[in-house]
Design an enzyme around this catalytic site. Structure first.
Site, short mmCIF file in Angstrom:
data_model
loop_
_atom_site.label_atom_id
_atom_site.label_comp_id
_atom_site.label_asym_id
_atom_site.label_seq_id
_atom_site.Cartn_x
_atom_site.Cartn_y
_atom_site.Cartn_z
N ILE A 1 62.47 27.41 42.46
CA ILE A 1 62.01 27.04 41.12
C ILE A 1 60.55 26.66 41.28
CG2 ILE A 1 62.14 25.38 39.22
CD1 ILE A 1 65.10 25.10 39.76
N GLY B 1 59.87 18.39 31.32
CA GLY B 1 61.18 18.92 30.94
C GLY B 1 61.40 20.40 31.22
N GLU C 1 68.77 24.15 47.98
CA GLU C 1 68.23 23.40 49.11
C GLU C 1 66.91 22.81 48.70
OE1 GLU C 1 66.05 25.16 52.84
OE2 GLU C 1 68.21 25.39 53.05
N TYR D 1 67.44 17.07 40.17
CA TYR D 1 68.75 17.61 40.52
C TYR D 1 69.84 16.54 40.43
CZ TYR D 1 65.88 21.45 42.26
OH TYR D 1 64.97 22.47 42.36
#
Length: 143
Positions: free
Chosen positions: A58, A68, A92, A104
């Site tokens: 990401i 956000g 990971e 997360y």
């Protein structure tokens, strides 16, 4: 977002590790199990095999972080995976990536394993790789 644009953004976002190049993104995007989620200032790549998915990367533009976008991308991934029979998502993250770890955790990912000293490139001190998982059956409570 093109593989060239992904590579450029990845290079800006991943300064502690070797960023992925255009050819790597082209190769990943061409694979039948890879899905891409894009927003104007970020993207995510996942691979889906059977009922499991792995978030490969990401990247959010530094000036757009903490607004956000990562949450939105992760929610899009969870929704898409849930609709397509995925029951668990893995990823990971480096132990020293506190912003990502906070995101997360907020989204319901839980630590399931560690790779001691896995991240060494660009760091003075090696960092553990933390393996996280999200069970999609419990996501509805979080989102």
């Amino acid at each position: 977002m093109t593989p060239t644009e992904m590579a450029a953004l990845h290079a800006v976002c991943f300064t502690n590790t070797r960023p992925w190049g255009r050819a790597e993104f082209e190769s990943l995007c061409a694979q039948k199990h890879t899905k891409t989620f894009c927003l104007p200032s970020g993207f995510a790549l996942i691979q889906v095999i059977a009922d499991e998915a792995e978030i490969l990367t990401i990247a959010i533009a530094p000036q757009a972080q903490r607004r956000g976008i990562g949450t939105l991308l992760c929610k899009k991934i969870s929704e898409d995976c849930g609709k397509n029979g995925v029951t668990k998502i893995f990823l990971e993250v480096a132990a020293d990536n506190h912003k990502a770890r906070g995101l997360y955790q907020k989204l319901g990912y839980r630590e399931i394993a560690r790779r001691a000293g896995y991240y060494t490139s660009g760091r003075e001190v090696a960092q553990d790789a933390i393996i996280l998982a999200q069970n999609l059956t419990s996501v509805a409570k979080i989102i």
